[in-house]
Design a protein around this motif. Structure first.
Motif, PDB file in Angstrom:
ATOM      1  N   ILE A   1       0.853  -1.186   0.000  1.00 30.66           N
ATOM      2  CA  ILE A   1       0.000   0.000   0.000  1.00 30.66           C
ATOM      3  C   ILE A   1       0.885   1.230   0.000  1.00 30.66           C
ATOM      4  O   ILE A   1       1.752   1.368   0.869  1.00 30.66           O
ATOM      5  N   ASP A   2       0.675   2.101  -0.970  1.00 30.78           N
ATOM      6  CA  ASP A   2       1.442   3.335  -1.069  1.00 30.78           C
ATOM      7  C   ASP A   2       2.944   3.058  -1.063  1.00 30.78           C
ATOM      8  O   ASP A   2       3.726   3.772  -0.434  1.00 30.78           O
ATOM      9  N   GLY A   3       3.323   2.004  -1.764  1.00 29.58           N
ATOM     10  CA  GLY A   3       4.732   1.678  -1.905  1.00 29.58           C
ATOM     11  C   GLY A   3       5.374   0.989  -0.719  1.00 29.58           C
ATOM     12  O   GLY A   3       6.575   0.712  -0.737  1.00 29.58           O
ATOM     13  N   LYS A   4       4.587   0.679   0.320  1.00 23.21           N
ATOM     14  CA  LYS A   4       5.140   0.044   1.521  1.00 23.21           C
ATOM     15  C   LYS A   4       4.519  -1.341   1.703  1.00 23.21           C
ATOM     16  O   LYS A   4       3.330  -1.558   1.442  1.00 23.21           O
ATOM     17  N   THR A   5       5.326  -2.269   2.179  1.00 30.19           N
ATOM     18  CA  THR A   5       4.853  -3.628   2.448  1.00 30.19           C
ATOM     19  C   THR A   5       4.342  -3.721   3.877  1.00 30.19           C
ATOM     20  O   THR A   5       5.044  -3.349   4.824  1.00 30.19           O
ATOM     21  N   ILE A   6       3.127  -4.227   4.021  1.00 25.73           N
ATOM     22  CA  ILE A   6       2.518  -4.402   5.340  1.00 25.73           C
ATOM     23  C   ILE A   6       2.299  -5.892   5.561  1.00 25.73           C
ATOM     24  O   ILE A   6       1.565  -6.541   4.806  1.00 25.73           O
ATOM     25  N   ASP A   7       2.947  -6.438   6.574  1.00 22.64           N
ATOM     26  CA  ASP A   7       2.742  -7.835   6.961  1.00 22.64           C
ATOM     27  C   ASP A   7       1.567  -7.898   7.930  1.00 22.64           C
ATOM     28  O   ASP A   7       1.441  -7.056   8.829  1.00 22.64           O
ATOM     29  N   TYR A   8       0.720  -8.918   7.752  1.00 16.87           N
ATOM     30  CA  TYR A   8      -0.463  -8.996   8.607  1.00 16.87           C
ATOM     31  C   TYR A   8      -0.861 -10.455   8.819  1.00 16.87           C
ATOM     32  O   TYR A   8      -0.471 -11.365   8.067  1.00 16.87           O
ATOM     33  N   THR A   9      -1.656 -10.649   9.862  1.00 14.91           N
ATOM     34  CA  THR A   9      -2.221 -11.951  10.182  1.00 14.91           C
ATOM     35  C   THR A   9      -3.705 -11.939   9.845  1.00 14.91           C
ATOM     36  O   THR A   9      -4.434 -11.038  10.277  1.00 14.91           O
ATOM     37  N   ALA A  10      -4.140 -12.920   9.062  1.00 10.46           N
ATOM     38  CA  ALA A  10      -5.555 -13.046   8.702  1.00 10.46           C
ATOM     39  C   ALA A  10      -6.172 -14.184   9.496  1.00 10.46           C
ATOM     40  O   ALA A  10      -5.602 -15.283   9.572  1.00 10.46           O
ATOM     41  N   THR A  11      -7.323 -13.924  10.101  1.00 12.43           N
ATOM     42  CA  THR A  11      -8.058 -14.962  10.822  1.00 12.43           C
ATOM     43  C   THR A  11      -9.464 -15.037  10.252  1.00 12.43           C
ATOM     44  O   THR A  11     -10.244 -14.084  10.375  1.00 12.43           O
ATOM     45  N   ALA A  12      -9.768 -16.149   9.612  1.00 12.21           N
ATOM     46  CA  ALA A  12     -11.113 -16.370   9.074  1.00 12.21           C
ATOM     47  C   ALA A  12     -11.827 -17.355   9.975  1.00 12.21           C
ATOM     48  O   ALA A  12     -11.240 -18.370  10.381  1.00 12.21           O
ATOM     49  N   GLY A  13     -13.079 -17.057  10.308  1.00 10.26           N
ATOM     50  CA  GLY A  13     -13.723 -17.989  11.217  1.00 10.26           C
ATOM     51  C   GLY A  13     -15.176 -17.715  11.516  1.00 10.26           C
ATOM     52  O   GLY A  13     -15.825 -16.862  10.903  1.00 10.26           O
ATOM     53  N   LEU A  14     -15.674 -18.485  12.473  1.00  6.03           N
ATOM     54  CA  LEU A  14     -17.038 -18.382  12.980  1.00  6.03           C
ATOM     55  C   LEU A  14     -16.965 -18.224  14.496  1.00  6.03           C
ATOM     56  O   LEU A  14     -16.263 -18.976  15.177  1.00  6.03           O
ATOM     57  N   TRP A  15     -17.661 -17.229  15.001  1.00  7.02           N
ATOM     58  CA  TRP A  15     -17.646 -16.868  16.410  1.00  7.02           C
ATOM     59  C   TRP A  15     -18.971 -17.284  17.046  1.00  7.02           C
ATOM     60  O   TRP A  15     -20.024 -17.101  16.455  1.00  7.02           O
ATOM     61  N   VAL A  16     -18.932 -17.825  18.253  1.00  6.60           N
ATOM     62  CA  VAL A  16     -20.148 -18.274  18.924  1.00  6.60           C
ATOM     63  C   VAL A  16     -20.850 -17.098  19.595  1.00  6.60           C
ATOM     64  O   VAL A  16     -20.273 -16.409  20.445  1.00  6.60           O
ATOM     65  N   LEU A  17     -22.100 -16.873  19.191  1.00  3.58           N
ATOM     66  CA  LEU A  17     -22.954 -15.894  19.866  1.00  3.58           C
ATOM     67  C   LEU A  17     -23.696 -16.582  20.999  1.00  3.58           C
ATOM     68  O   LEU A  17     -23.963 -17.789  20.941  1.00  3.58           O
ATOM     69  N   LYS A  18     -24.049 -15.815  22.039  1.00  2.00           N
ATOM     70  CA  LYS A  18     -24.742 -16.401  23.175  1.00  2.00           C
ATOM     71  C   LYS A  18     -26.014 -15.620  23.498  1.00  2.00           C
ATOM     72  O   LYS A  18     -26.071 -14.403  23.341  1.00  2.00           O
ATOM     73  N   ASN A  19     -27.041 -16.365  23.972  1.00  9.76           N
ATOM     74  CA  ASN A  19     -28.289 -15.726  24.361  1.00  9.76           C
ATOM     75  C   ASN A  19     -28.214 -15.259  25.808  1.00  9.76           C
ATOM     76  O   ASN A  19     -27.152 -15.337  26.446  1.00  9.76           O
ATOM     77  N   ASP A  20     -29.338 -14.788  26.320  1.00  8.87           N
ATOM     78  CA  ASP A  20     -29.351 -14.240  27.680  1.00  8.87           C
ATOM     79  C   ASP A  20     -29.071 -15.289  28.752  1.00  8.87           C
ATOM     80  O   ASP A  20     -28.735 -14.940  29.890  1.00  8.87           O
TER      81      ASP A  20
END
Length: 510
Positions: free
Chosen positions: A50-69
């Motif tokens: 981006i804009d001539g600079k290299t950015i290293d990053y960690t990607a996390t793809a997933g499913l998160w558990v939602l909880k009820n009351d």
């Protein structure tokens, strides 16, 4: 006869016994708790230029558990997080949560159109393809100034109701707001980002979600956002639907009808400057058109004739067509009628796009040329990227658009406790801006958007209960493109510049 009676009695007894056994098993199953859903993640390492600079990053793809009351898992919420590596203090690095709308749309459009580290290249205003479709390094990604979390609400992507959950637990204005807010709050907690400058970005129905989420985060979780970004937002159901017997939306849609006719050279004496032309139509809509609609059948004949002449001149439709439409042409009719003599329809999501009509005598459009032009490229490119580069696969379909609006519960509880079916979370947003005066708002809107027209947005913003100082914290940027303005190369560049400036100006750091 006795044998027959005995046989019938035996069969009846066996049937009743089987029925009793089934009932007992059903009752036992009802008493047993549902299997609890489990979170899933795939973590990979990447880099982007981006804009001539290299950015290293960690990607996390997933499913998160939602909880009820009751603290029971009731749903799986989809997400893809991009976190920059080698950051000295992640606690103060900005983080942005983003989603599309629908309701029922996954986030692939923002994800692969402008925000994420990979981008799907499409040919603006043309049908992209054929396959193979690929993704490229996204030099316009927001990752140079903020970490990014793309969100897929329940019913989109791979996110589903689970455990004790059912669709109705999520498919409504308020349940959707609650689920999105819960995900954001828990993500911030588990990743130690409470001190980070936090931004929420929503496109289309994401506007309704964002207004509610900003208020919910503040009042339930004590989380004050640095900024809210509304991209082509839908926020007020009464102002933004021109298919019903309500006059207001017709006046608010008119400038975009005119802009579309201007773009397609469908009007005589076409002015050179789009913005000046649109402002002229806006004045006409407020000062002449809207008052005339209010008069209904009492509108004088001479006034009606003058109105028909101007409506035709601004939109390219004949005076007769406007007359037969009782001065009220919906955008679904307009997209079919504007270039009917050429057997062409224009787009709804981006009215610069056009395609061949499927039915020459149809009253309304049968498909949207915009979706047909870019949809296959985005879908194929995203699925290849998600399953191969990010390595996240499931044995079910990834839902790009689930059509959840057909099942949606539009009931919304306003901040004052009043319940309404005429959803308008601009009220929630204004309340949040009043309660937390540090939060600012950026709106990004296209001139050629017939899904959520810019004059509807102006009306909504102008009717938010804010004083002059509060109103100064809202900025609006316009683009000569449609709903997803980032498919237009010049707008893509401007979009990134505007968004990055907003984040940097409001990250709480000198």
């Amino acid at each position: 006869m006795t044998k027959i009676r005995y046989l019938l009695t035996t069969l009846l007894f066996l049937g009743l016994a089987a029925f009793a056994q089934d009932e007992a098993e059903n009752a036992k199953a009802a008493e047993e708790p549902a299997e609890q859903p489990e979170a899933e993640t795939v973590v990979t390492q990447h880099s982007v230029r981006i804009d001539g600079k290299t950015i290293d990053y960690t990607a996390t793809a997933g499913l998160w558990v939602l909880k009820n009351d009751d603290d029971e898992g009731n749903g799986l919420f989809g997400y893809t997080a991009y976190i920059k590596d080698d950051v000295d203090d992640k606690a103060i690095r900005p983080i942005m949560f983003a989603y599309n709308g629908g309701p029922g749309s996954a986030s692939i459009w923002l994800h692969m159109g402008i925000l994420g580290p990979r981008r799907i290249p499409v040919t603006d205003t043309e049908f992209s393809g054929p396959a193979p479709f690929g993704s490229v390094n996204n030099e316009y990604s927001i990752l140079d100034v903020a970490d990014l979390v793309m969100m897929d609400p329940v019913g989109t992507g791979y996110a589903i109701p689970a455990g004790e959950g059912k669709g109705e637990d999520f498919w409504g204005v308020d349940p959707d707001i609650h689920a999105a807010s819960q995900f954001i709050a828990r993500f911030v907690t588990e990743h130690d980002r409470w001190n980070s400058p936090k931004f929420v970005l929503g496109e289309s129905y994401g506007g309704i979600r964002s207004g509610g989420v900003a208020y919910r985060l503040l009042t339930k979780y004590g989380m004050g956002l640095n900024g809210v970004i509304l991209v082509s937002p839908f926020m007020d159901a009464a102002a933004a639907r021109d298919r019903f017997a309500i006059d207001l939306p017709h006046a608010l849609y008119l400038p975009t009808l005119a802009a579309t006719a201007w773009y397609h050279n469908a009007i005589a004496n076409r002015p050179d400057d789009l913005a000046t032309f649109v402002e002229e139509v806006e004045r006409f809509a407020v000062e002449e058109y809207a008052p005339a609609l209010m008069k209904g059948t009492t509108l004088p004949a001479a006034e009606k004739a003058a109105l028909l002449s101007k409506l035709s001149a601004y939109t390219g439709l004949s005076e007769q067509y406007w007359d037969h439409s009782n001065l009220r042409v919906s955008h679904f009719h307009f997209t079919q009628e504007l270039l009917r003599d050429q057997d062409i329809i224009v787009g709804r999501v981006d009215s610069r796009f056009s395609g061949r009509s499927l039915d020459r005598v149809a009253a309304t459009m049968q498909y949207d040329p915009f979706g047909a032009s870019v949809g296959p490229a985005f879908t194929a490119g995203f699925m290849h990227y998600y399953t191969n580069e990010l390595g996240f696969k499931k044995d079910r379909d990834y839902v790009v658009s689930g059509g959840l609006w057909q099942k949606w519960d539009w009931l919304h509880t306003l901040p004052n406790g009043q319940e309404t079916l005429i959803t308008n979370t601009a009220i929630d947003l204004a309340t949040t801006m009043t309660m937390y005066p540090h939060m600012k708002v950026l709106v990004q809107q296209g001139y050629f958007d017939l899904a959520t027209p810019h004059f509807v947005l102006d009306y909504v913003l102008n009717h938010m209960d804010l004083d002059a100082d509060q109103r100064s914290r809202i900025s609006v940027e316009m683009y000569e493109a449609g709903h997803m303005m980032y498919v237009h190369p010049p707008s893509l560049i401007k979009y990134k510049q505007d968004l990055a400036k907003f984040v940097l100006d409001n990250d709480g750091q000198d």
